[in-house]
Write a protein that holds these residues in place. Structure first.
Motif, PDB file in Angstrom:
ATOM      1  N   HIS A  29       4.926   7.274   7.652  1.00  0.00           N
ATOM      2  CA  HIS A  29       3.785   6.602   6.903  1.00  0.00           C
ATOM      3  C   HIS A  29       2.526   7.616   5.848  1.00  0.00           C
ATOM      4  CE1 HIS A  29       0.128   3.462   5.891  1.00  0.00           C
ATOM      5  NE2 HIS A  29       0.002   3.845   4.695  1.00  0.00           N
TER       6      HIS A  29
ATOM      7  N   GLU B 265       3.773  10.593   3.909  1.00  0.00           N
ATOM      8  CA  GLU B 265       3.826  10.221   2.738  1.00  0.00           C
ATOM      9  C   GLU B 265       2.099  10.118   2.021  1.00  0.00           C
ATOM     10  OE1 GLU B 265       5.795   9.422   0.012  1.00  0.00           O
ATOM     11  OE2 GLU B 265       7.702  10.139   1.347  1.00  0.00           O
ATOM     12  N   SER B 266       1.328   9.556   3.381  1.00  0.00           N
ATOM     13  CA  SER B 266       0.013   9.903   2.376  1.00  0.00           C
ATOM     14  C   SER B 266      -0.432  11.299   2.576  1.00  0.00           C
ATOM     15  CB  SER B 266      -1.128   8.763   3.736  1.00  0.00           C
ATOM     16  OG  SER B 266      -0.491   7.812   3.748  1.00  0.00           O
TER      17      SER B 266
END
Length: 787
Positions: free
Chosen positions: A137, A140-141
């Motif tokens: 996560h 991706e951020s």
């Protein structure tokens, strides 16, 4: 990675390099400029070793030039020195590669460089599904953030994809985020990998949210600009259509001018919406019609009010005190309060302005002191006269449904002042009227309430205006006629009258120089001796203030001005004889006490709106049936005090040496001279008792004694008001002893020292103590019994 630098199982000793404005993370490479002497020595020593390694930490405060171990974070990074470039004499550019986290365990000294024994932290590979998910996560951020940043490169995205360890990924991203040093240090000190990834993910999401909000704002601005351009084109088309149809009634230039004034005024949203609504209505009106003029006047008022204009407060306490001393003599209490306000504003800029009420006799300088306050604080000044105002609309404004409607006096004063934080003088607030059109005092409650006046709504404007920054200063001659709810919202500061010495100083330093200047005279043409000033004070004025004194000085100046205008060469030192030749015979003699001791006569002191004054009480007796006659234009309260004093005398008949049935054969008449002057108040109980008791016992009352105090049927003496004014009145009249209630002892601090020294002040708590202090007893007379 670290085994290639240090032998296994040892706690290395490393030189410590403190950084000012950056935090070095493991697995990152950063260039650092080194210029401080201790740091330069460290780099030069490191270059001489085969495998140079150092400890890198961050300072708590970047401005510290030579930090100690207490001034740096103890958690840092072990780093390799990859490259050293000599810039000039005493400065290097060093490329550092972070290797692993470390903590300073034992500082070993700072000379010639900082050295310490450190503890390395080893990070084991993480095998945890939750941590892997958080890392994915985070990746991706971070990729989304890099795509939004215009300075991001493809190499950054490639490095991001190649880092697989969650801890190293969090370190890499944190080192490149635009965060403060303390936030980066918090990440560096987070040893738990799960918590570290979660912390960095939170920072990345925050940066993404900031970028999203910026994009929304940019889009809104662009849309608003497009809307404004579209509106402009449509208005131009409307103008062209009106010209073709011959409809030229509406002055478009006038409306555009008003629209421009509204935009420059920076109105609040609700006021701006009201102005634009009226402007839209005006475009469809006949410019010669009455409705157009009403709407135009309303928009002009909105444009002219100081919605966002304010003056900068002058927050120099010493200068403010100097200005106040230049303008006024004495008045220490109000001066001290203003200096306190300026000092508080200097410490806290967002403080509320005080709401003061100066109460005192006419001519003591209430209004002029408010002007000096505005000058001392650097604020604009506006004055609102409230004397005789009986219409609520004078305060709140008239609604626009009425012909000739205008805003109230408060909003008008703000417009005249030209700023939203002026000093507004509410003059003569004690003389507000009230009739069928409303109560203006009640309308002022919102104006003077700090909890409400930030949203004051004038009926004419019908939009709120912020009055919380305004310094309101009210003036009044007496508190008794100000409604209690209104008085409760103000801080009352008493300004009593002046002593003769104070009047002389005021005349010498303020009044006479001002009158000479206003009449075009110089001190060489006319000067006043101290005796001449004293003559004007004692023989031509009888007031607590100095207004009449200035008028007398002006009359003398006019006489000299006439002589100079007629060609005379005048140079006069005015003395009492010259003052009398110009002003005529003395017109105002102060009240004088009795010349000799008498029975049945007592001298009281009373408070009046014009200051203190003597109050004579006369009593006489005649054959009758015990009736008490009261004359002298007494009010109800004063009549009750006389009845209470008479009852107390009857109750103490035996102690006073009177027969207990003397009332059955005697009528008593009590008179207060100057019957045309109304008299009332609860402070004449003692002089009434003394007049009655001395009349019946034939004990003579000393003429140089004055008294004030209310009594109860049990013989207690109650507290009264106006102590300073009463002492000043006794001092002016030549009284040598004054009796006051014991409960007023604290109020004597306000009495000038000059007056306290000239008066023998006797404090009494019981009526039985009074007669021995006021009567002139013969040596053979028996003493008056006390309870």
């Amino acid at each position: 990675m670290t085994d290639s630098i240090f032998p296994a199982g040892t706690e290395p000793i490393l030189p410590i390099l403190p950084l000012r404005n950056s935090v070095l993370f493991p697995a990152t490479v950063v260039p650092v400029n080194v210029g401080r002497a201790r740091s330069v020595r460290l780099i030069e020593e490191a270059c001489g070793r085969e495998r140079p390694a150092i400890g890198v930490v961050t300072q708590h405060k970047p401005e510290v030039e030579d930090p100690t171990f207490e001034q740096v974070y103890h958690t840092g990074t072990i780093a390799r020195v990859l490259k050293v470039i000599r810039l000039n004499s005493g400065q290097y550019s060093v490329v550092l590669q972070g290797v692993s986290r470390m903590r300073i365990e034992e500082p070993l000294g700072r000379h010639p460089t900082m050295r310490a024994r450190v503890h390395r932290y080893h990070e084991a590979p993480v095998v945890d599904v939750e941590v892997e998910a958080l890392a994915a996560h985070l990746r991706e951020s971070a990729r989304q953030l890099l795509n939004e940043l215009p300075t991001a490169s493809r190499e950054s995205l490639h490095i991001l994809d190649n880092v697989r360890e969650p801890g190293a990924l969090a370190d890499l991203i944190a080192s490149n985020l635009p965060l403060a040093n303390d936030a980066k240090q918090a990440v560096l000190e987070t040893l738990d990998i799960r918590e570290r990834v979660r912390r960095v993910l939170e920072q990345v999401n925050r940066q993404n949210e900031v970028i999203r909000v910026k994009d929304e704002i940019s889009t809104m601005v662009e849309e608003e600009m497009s809307s404004s351009q579209r509106e402009y084109l449509l208005r131009q088309q409307i103008k062209a259509i009106r010209r073709e149809l011959g409809e030229t009634d509406v002055d478009e230039d006038d409306i555009e001018n008003l629209r421009e004034r509204i935009s420059l005024a920076r109105l609040p949203s609700d006021a701006e919406a009201a102005a634009k609504r009226e402007l839209r209505r005006m475009t469809n009106m006949n410019a010669a019609g009455s409705e157009y003029q009403v709407a135009r006047t309303y928009v002009e008022w909105l444009a002219d009010l100081p919605w966002s204009k304010k003056t900068q407060d002058r927050l120099d306490v010493a200068q403010a005190r100097q200005v106040l001393d230049e303008d006024h003599y004495g008045l220490e209490k109000p001066k001290r309060r203003i200096v306190e306000y300026i000092a508080i504003r200097k410490l806290r800029r967002d403080g509320r302005a005080p709401i003061l009420c100066f109460v005192g006799p006419p001519g003591v300088g209430k209004t002029s002191l408010a002007r000096s306050i505005a000058r001392a604080s650097g604020r604009a000044l506006a004055r609102v006269s409230l004397g005789g105002v009986s219409d609520e609309a004078e305060v709140r404004g008239h609604r626009r449904t009425y012909v000739g409607a205008l805003p109230g006096r408060i909003i008008s004063a703000l417009k005249n002042a030209g700023s939203k934080n002026p000093v507004i003088i509410l003059d003569e607030i004690d003389k507000l009227g009230r009739d069928q059109r409303g109560d203006p005092a009640s309308a002022l409650l919102e104006v003077l309430d700090p909890e409400q006046n930030s949203q004051f709504t004038d009926h004419y404007l019908d939009v709120p205006f912020d009055l919380s920054k305004v310094m309101f200063i009210a003036t009044a001659n007496q508190k008794s006629t100000i409604p209690s709810p209104l008085l409760d919202r103000m801080e009352v500061i008493e300004l009593p009258g002046y002593t003769p010495r104070e009047k002389r100083s005021i005349a010498r330093d303020f009044l006479i120089p001002r009158q000479l200047s206003e009449h075009g005279l110089s001190p060489e043409r006319l000067d006043f001796s101290d005796e001449a000033i004293d003559a004007m004070v004692e023989s031509y004025t009888n007031e607590a203030g100095v207004r009449k004194l200035e008028q007398q000085a002006a009359a003398v100046c006019r006489d000299i001005a006439v002589r100079l205008a007629n060609g005379e060469d005048v140079s006069i030192m005015a003395d009492p004889e010259f003052i009398q030749s110009v002003l005529g015979a003395p017109k105002a003699k102060p009240q004088q006490p009795e010349r000799s001791a008498r029975a049945g006569v007592a001298t009281g002191v009373a408070w009046t709106p014009a200051g203190g004054d003597l109050l004579f009480v006369e009593a006489t007796k005649m054959p009758g049936s015990g009736r008490l006659h009261l004359t002298g234009n007494m009010g109800d309260v004063l009549k009750e005090s006389a009845a209470a004093a008479f009852t107390f005398v009857r109750a103490r008949a035996r102690d006073l040496g009177l027969s207990e049935d003397f009332v059955s054969t005697t009528d008593i008449h009590v008179h207060l001279p100057a019957g045309a002057v109304p008299k009332d108040g609860a402070a004449a109980g003692i002089p009434l008792f003394v007049a009655l008791a001395s009349l019946l016992t034939q004990l003579k009352v000393r003429p140089d004694v004055a008294m004030s105090g209310e009594i109860t049927l049990r013989g207690n003496v109650l507290k009264v008001s106006g102590i300073k004014e009463k002492c000043l009145a006794a001092h002016r009249a030549g009284i040598s002893r004054i009796l006051l209630p014991k409960r007023n002892e604290a109020d004597l601090d306000d009495v000038p020292e000059e007056v306290r020294e000239s008066l023998e002040i006797c404090l009494v708590s019981r009526v039985d103590e009074v007669l021995n202090l006021v009567t002139a007893l013969d040596p053979a007379s028996p003493p008056v019994a006390a309870e």
